[in-house]
Design a protein around this motif. Structure first.
Motif, PDB file in Angstrom:
ATOM      1  N   GLN A  16      27.161  32.575  39.692  1.00 12.71           N
ATOM      2  CA  GLN A  16      28.519  33.137  39.671  1.00 12.71           C
ATOM      3  C   GLN A  16      29.453  32.266  38.848  1.00 12.71           C
ATOM      4  OE1 GLN A  16      29.403  33.412  43.842  1.00 12.71           O
ATOM      5  NE2 GLN A  16      28.455  35.424  44.076  1.00 12.71           N
ATOM      6  N   GLN A  17      29.338  30.960  39.020  1.00 13.29           N
ATOM      7  CA  GLN A  17      30.180  30.052  38.248  1.00 13.29           C
ATOM      8  C   GLN A  17      29.901  30.166  36.759  1.00 13.29           C
ATOM      9  OE1 GLN A  17      29.313  26.248  39.981  1.00 13.29           O
ATOM     10  NE2 GLN A  17      30.385  26.702  41.901  1.00 13.29           N
ATOM     11  N   LEU A  20      31.556  33.338  35.473  1.00 13.67           N
ATOM     12  CA  LEU A  20      33.011  33.212  35.411  1.00 13.67           C
ATOM     13  C   LEU A  20      33.440  32.298  34.269  1.00 13.67           C
ATOM     14  CD1 LEU A  20      33.891  32.963  39.210  1.00 13.67           C
ATOM     15  CD2 LEU A  20      34.304  34.886  37.675  1.00 13.67           C
ATOM     16  N   LEU A  23      33.288  34.364  31.124  1.00 13.55           N
ATOM     17  CA  LEU A  23      34.448  35.254  31.027  1.00 13.55           C
ATOM     18  C   LEU A  23      35.701  34.463  30.651  1.00 13.55           C
ATOM     19  CD1 LEU A  23      33.961  37.599  34.120  1.00 13.55           C
ATOM     20  CD2 LEU A  23      33.900  38.263  31.715  1.00 13.55           C
ATOM     21  N   GLY A  24      35.864  33.295  31.246  1.00 14.91           N
ATOM     22  CA  GLY A  24      37.025  32.472  30.925  1.00 14.91           C
ATOM     23  C   GLY A  24      37.023  32.013  29.477  1.00 14.91           C
ATOM     24  N   SER A  54      38.022  41.789  30.325  1.00 15.05           N
ATOM     25  CA  SER A  54      37.487  40.663  31.094  1.00 15.05           C
ATOM     26  C   SER A  54      37.741  40.855  32.582  1.00 15.05           C
ATOM     27  CB  SER A  54      38.105  39.347  30.609  1.00 15.05           C
ATOM     28  OG  SER A  54      37.783  39.105  29.260  1.00 15.05           O
ATOM     29  N   CYS A  58      34.840  41.386  35.515  1.00 14.83           N
ATOM     30  CA  CYS A  58      34.834  40.603  36.756  1.00 14.83           C
ATOM     31  C   CYS A  58      34.813  41.527  37.964  1.00 14.83           C
ATOM     32  CB  CYS A  58      36.055  39.694  36.777  1.00 14.83           C
ATOM     33  SG  CYS A  58      36.056  38.493  38.140  1.00 14.83           S
ATOM     34  N   ARG A  59      35.602  42.575  37.916  1.00 22.95           N
ATOM     35  CA  ARG A  59      35.664  43.532  39.028  1.00 22.95           C
ATOM     36  C   ARG A  59      34.331  44.246  39.205  1.00 22.95           C
ATOM     37  NH1 ARG A  59      35.191  46.293  42.666  1.00 22.95           N
ATOM     38  NH2 ARG A  59      36.630  47.725  43.719  1.00 22.95           N
ATOM     39  N   TYR A  61      31.388  43.166  38.293  1.00 19.78           N
ATOM     40  CA  TYR A  61      30.392  42.195  38.744  1.00 19.78           C
ATOM     41  C   TYR A  61      30.487  41.950  40.247  1.00 19.78           C
ATOM     42  CZ  TYR A  61      28.179  37.709  39.643  1.00 19.78           C
ATOM     43  OH  TYR A  61      27.407  36.704  40.188  1.00 19.78           O
ATOM     44  N   PHE A  62      31.691  41.715  40.731  1.00 21.10           N
ATOM     45  CA  PHE A  62      31.850  41.317  42.125  1.00 21.10           C
ATOM     46  C   PHE A  62      31.869  42.496  43.093  1.00 21.10           C
ATOM     47  CE2 PHE A  62      33.352  37.216  40.449  1.00 21.10           C
ATOM     48  CZ  PHE A  62      32.653  36.374  41.299  1.00 21.10           C
ATOM     49  N   GLN A  67      29.223  39.759  45.515  1.00 24.59           N
ATOM     50  CA  GLN A  67      29.800  39.041  46.649  1.00 24.59           C
ATOM     51  C   GLN A  67      28.749  38.538  47.626  1.00 24.59           C
ATOM     52  OE1 GLN A  67      32.457  41.883  48.413  1.00 24.59           O
ATOM     53  NE2 GLN A  67      34.022  41.658  46.833  1.00 24.59           N
ATOM     54  N   HIS A  90      21.621  37.631  35.498  1.00 23.66           N
ATOM     55  CA  HIS A  90      22.812  36.921  35.022  1.00 23.66           C
ATOM     56  C   HIS A  90      22.705  36.544  33.545  1.00 23.66           C
ATOM     57  CE1 HIS A  90      23.981  36.630  39.239  1.00 23.66           C
ATOM     58  NE2 HIS A  90      25.165  36.250  38.827  1.00 23.66           N
TER      59      HIS A  90
END
Length: 202
Positions: A16-17, A20, A23-24, A54, A58-59, A61-62, A67, A90
Motif C-alpha cells: 500500500q505504501q 501511495l 501516486l504521490g 490520482s 486512490c479511491r 484502489y482502496f 482496505q 501491485h
C-alpha cells in the motif's frame, strides 16, 4: 505463525505504501512540470485532471479490497502464496501509475494539437494497466472477477480510435471520466450495504 504475521500485516502495508508513493510522485512530477510552463488555461486544466485522476485511482484502489489486504492474508489457507499474488497485482498497478505520470507530462507539454500514438498508449494504457492490476487484486481478496473494471478497460480501448484524432487533453479527460464512472459505480454498490469480508481462494 511468524510467516503469517509477516505476510498478514507488514507486507500488505508495504504494498500500500509503495502504491501511495507512486501516486504521490505522479502529482509531484506533474506539478513540477507545470511550474516550468506558461500555465495556460489548457495546461491548468491538464494539472487539475491529473490530480483528480490520482484521487480517483486512490479511491478505486482502496474501495474495500485495498482496505482488507492484511485480513485477507491472515484468513488465507496459503498466506505466502496469496502474498505473492497480491504483490504481483501491485506491480501492475504501479506500472499503470508510471504510464499515467508519463502521459500526464505529455499532456501538459502539449495539451492542444493532435495526439501522437505513443502518447495515446500511455494516456489510456496507464489507467487500463492499473485496472488490470486492480482486477487481479480483487481476485486475490474475494476470488472473483471485477466486472466494472473490465468494462472500464473496454471503454478505454474503444475510446482510443476516435481520440487519436483529438488533442492530448481530450484523451486525458476521457480517461478521467472512465475512472470517475468506476468510482461512482463502486460507491453505488457499497451504499447501504455492510462491509464485505475477504474470501480468498488461496
Amino acid at each position: 505463525m511468524a510467516v503469517v504475521a509477516v505476510h498478514g500485516r507488514h507486507l500488505p502495508e508495504r504494498y500500500q505504501q509503495l502504491l501511495l508513493i507512486a501516486l504521490g510522485e505522479t502529482v509531484v512530477s506533474i506539478g513540477l512540470t507545470y511550474t516550468h510552463h506558461h500555465s495556460s488555461p489548457a495546461e491548468t486544466t491538464a494539472l487539475v485532471i491529473t490530480f483528480l485522476s490520482s484521487v480517483l485511482l486512490c479511491r478505486i484502489y482502496f474501495y474495500r479490497t485495498g482496505q482488507i489486504l492484511a485480513e485477507a492474508v491472515e484468513v488465507s489457507s496459503n498466506p505466502a502464496l496469496l502474498g505473492q499474488r497480491i504483490g504481483a497485482a501491485h506491480v501492475f498497478m504501479v506500472i499503470g501509475i508510471v504510464f499515467i505520470a508519463v502521459g500526464s507530462e505529455d499532456v501538459l507539454a502539449r495539451p492542444g494539437g493532435r495526439v501522437q500514438a505513443a502518447w495515446l498508449v500511455v494516456i489510456l494504457g496507464g489507467p487500463a494497466v492499473f485496472l488490470f492490476g486492480r482486477i487481479r487484486l480483487e481476485r486475490c481478496v474475494f476470488d472473483r472477477l471485477a466486472v466494472r473494471r473490465f468494462v472500464g478497460i473496454a471503454a478505454l480501448v474503444l475510446l482510443a480510435p476516435p481520440l487519436y484524432f483529438g488533442p492530448p487533453l481530450l484523451a486525458a479527460v476521457a480517461a478521467a471520466v472512465v475512472l470517475l464512472g468506476i468510482a461512482l459505480a463502486d460507491a453505488w454498490k457499497a451504499a447501504g450495504r455492510p462491509p464485505e469480508a475477504p474470501s480468498p481462494a488461496a
